[in-house]
Write an enzyme that holds these catalytic residues in place. Structure first.
Site, PDB file in Angstrom:
ATOM      1  N   ASN A 153     -46.703  71.673  34.577  1.00  0.00           N
ATOM      2  CA  ASN A 153     -45.630  71.763  35.561  1.00  0.00           C
ATOM      3  C   ASN A 153     -46.099  72.278  36.917  1.00  0.00           C
ATOM      4  O   ASN A 153     -45.547  71.930  37.944  1.00  0.00           O
ATOM      5  CB  ASN A 153     -44.490  72.643  35.025  1.00  0.00           C
ATOM      6  CG  ASN A 153     -44.985  73.931  34.416  1.00  0.00           C
ATOM      7  OD1 ASN A 153     -45.760  73.921  33.450  1.00  0.00           O
ATOM      8  ND2 ASN A 153     -44.577  75.047  34.970  1.00  0.00           N
ATOM      9  N   CYS A 329     -41.948  79.188  37.419  1.00  0.00           N
ATOM     10  CA  CYS A 329     -41.047  79.100  36.278  1.00  0.00           C
ATOM     11  C   CYS A 329     -40.676  80.442  35.686  1.00  0.00           C
ATOM     12  O   CYS A 329     -39.693  80.549  34.976  1.00  0.00           O
ATOM     13  CB  CYS A 329     -41.609  78.152  35.228  1.00  0.00           C
ATOM     14  SG  CYS A 329     -41.396  76.456  35.787  1.00  0.00           S
TER      15      CYS A 329
HETATM   16  C1  LIG Z   1     -38.921  72.933  32.874  1.00  0.00           C
HETATM   17  C2  LIG Z   1     -39.886  73.051  31.754  1.00  0.00           C
HETATM   18  C3  LIG Z   1     -39.520  73.639  30.544  1.00  0.00           C
HETATM   19  C4  LIG Z   1     -38.155  74.260  30.334  1.00  0.00           C
HETATM   20  O1  LIG Z   1     -37.168  73.284  30.286  1.00  0.00           O
HETATM   21  P1  LIG Z   1     -35.613  73.669  30.290  1.00  0.00           P
HETATM   22  O2  LIG Z   1     -34.939  72.406  29.917  1.00  0.00           O
HETATM   23  O3  LIG Z   1     -35.331  74.100  31.692  1.00  0.00           O
HETATM   24  O4  LIG Z   1     -35.411  74.751  29.311  1.00  0.00           O
HETATM   25  C5  LIG Z   1     -40.446  73.673  29.526  1.00  0.00           C
HETATM   26  N1  LIG Z   1     -41.668  73.159  29.677  1.00  0.00           N
HETATM   27  C6  LIG Z   1     -42.069  72.576  30.823  1.00  0.00           C
HETATM   28  C7  LIG Z   1     -43.429  72.010  30.927  1.00  0.00           C
HETATM   29  C8  LIG Z   1     -41.188  72.509  31.899  1.00  0.00           C
HETATM   30  O5  LIG Z   1     -41.597  71.953  33.037  1.00  0.00           O
END
Ligand SMILES: *Cc1c(COP(=O)(O)O)cnc(C)c1O
Length: 396
Positions: A153, A329
């Site tokens: 991410n 995050c």
């Molecule tokens: C955004 C994200 C999450 C969390 O997802 P949510 O639906 O917001 O709980 C988990 N893993 C990765 C790699 C992300 O980018």
């Protein structure tokens, strides 16, 4: 009022207007509970859920029965890892994952350590990639799960999932992948890749927030997970609770759209990304691209501006460009990114790192305005920085 530019698509995406349109009837006109078997309201909702499940399964080439809905990828990661840990105790308590995973994985494995799990955290190289030999050597007879994210991410770096799948298949160990940033952006096919459990989320692919899912392989092998939420046995007993029908419908529509525009969209966004990187590197000294250039999502650019403080930089343009700094995050924390640290990024680059992530509604003029503001900001900050001056004079 200053024009705001949104370049934080990896944090969340706007909901595609076509998705909103598909969802709307399910709030009022079609209010049924998909689990109600006794009347047409329930049947209509159930049909809509079925269709969405097929749309999502179509995007990842899975059987619709292999798609389990959750509240998002965080919940899906929790269900996958805790669900395997609880059911496979007889085989062992060892789990392998990577230092650059999302906190939804790392905080979950951290929690399991307190319950007796042994976790191996694999290193990554300067490009953000794991070493396949190191992975293979880490697998033991008591290893119950390998968890490697598909695409990162923060950097967009794509792990060699096919090779990882081959190793795990050969060693007979379950493979899970957090594919939240990959699904809908690049072709993702868990079965073909040797992945047994895979997590993803609607709001990272132009669907609504609060809905996500996991793929759970039904054959060769048939994977079972211990439920983490009990009450009613929805989702094949893996995740109880009334389904959020409008969100499920939106998720399905988002998946359908992603499948049809993916190739075109990723080419277009690569163009914007390259335009940003080339312009900034042309106009500024000491700009570093973080992460593998070759194995990277086409809409993500993680850049470091040497001897610049990223927070000061985004303040210089009043935060009018929405980008992420540091560990985006784990909200509000201003600690340096654990991902860039794991990649061994040196101190002088670490504080000046910014993640730009483009998406469906980004345009070339957003890039040009961003370049203008970043160049101005970096030049101003460096002009009054003694550290930059020492660097320029070759003292440090
Ligand atoms: C955004 C994200 C999450 C969390 O997802 P949510 O639906 O917001 O709980 C988990 N893993 C990765 C790699 C992300 O980018």
């Amino acid at each position: 009022m200053q024009q705001l530019i949104y370049l934080d698509y990896n944090a969340t995406t706007p909901v595609d207007p076509q998705v909103v349109e598909a969802m709307l009837p399910y709030f009022y006109e079609k209010p049924g509970n998909a689990a109600s078997r006794t009347h047409p309201f329930g049947w209509v909702a159930d049909e809509a859920v079925d269709q969405a499940r097929q749309q999502i399964a179509g995007l990842i080439q899975a059987d619709p029965r292999e798609v389990v809905f959750t509240s998002g990828a965080t919940e899906a990661d929790n269900l996958a890892i805790k669900g395997v840990f609880q059911l496979y105790q007889r085989k062992g308590q060892h789990i392998i994952t990577v230092k650059t995973e999302h906190k939804a994985v790392l905080d979950t494995t951290g929690y399991l350590e307190k319950l007796g799990a042994e976790i191996t955290y694999l290193d990554v190289d300067a490009d953000g990639l794991i070493d396949l030999e190191e992975l293979e050597a880490a697998i033991r007879p008591d290893t119950i799960l390998v968890s490697v994210m598909w695409a990162n991410n923060e950097t967009g770096v794509i792990q060699p999932m096919a090779e990882i799948g081959e190793i795990c298949t050969r060693k007979g160990v379950l493979l899970m992948s957090d594919a939240t940033q990959a699904v809908g952006k690049i072709p993702v096919n868990p079965r073909e890749t040797g992945i047994h459990i895979m997590t993803f989320s609607a709001h990272k692919m132009y669907g609504p927030k609060g809905i996500g899912g996991l793929y759970v392989s039904r054959q060769r092998p048939r994977v079972k997970l211990a439920a983490q939420i009990h009450g009613g046995g929805h989702e094949q007993g893996m995740r109880s609770g009334t389904l959020n029908v409008p969100a499920v419908v939106g998720f399905g529509k988002a998946a359908e759209i992603a499948g049809s525009v993916m190739a075109e969209e990723s080419r277009r966004l690569a163009g914007l990304r390259d335009r940003l990187e080339q312009s900034l590197q042309q106009e500024l000294e000491a700009v570093k691209i973080n992460g593998s250039r070759e194995h990277r999502l086409s809409h993500v650019s993680n850049l470091s501006f040497r001897h610049v403080d990223a927070e000061a930089l985004i303040s210089s343009f009043n935060r009018s460009i929405a980008v992420a700094t540091g560990s985006a995050c784990s909200s509000a924390s201003l600690e340096p990114s654990h991902v860039l640290q794991a990649m061994g990024l040196a101190e002088e680059w670490l504080k000046g790192s910014i993640r730009f992530s483009f998406g469906r509604f980004s345009e070339a003029r957003d890039v040009d305005r961003t370049v203008e503001l970043i160049v101005k900001g970096v030049q101003a900050l460096r002009a009054e920085s003694p550290v930059w001056e020492m660097f320029k004079e070759g003292i440090i």
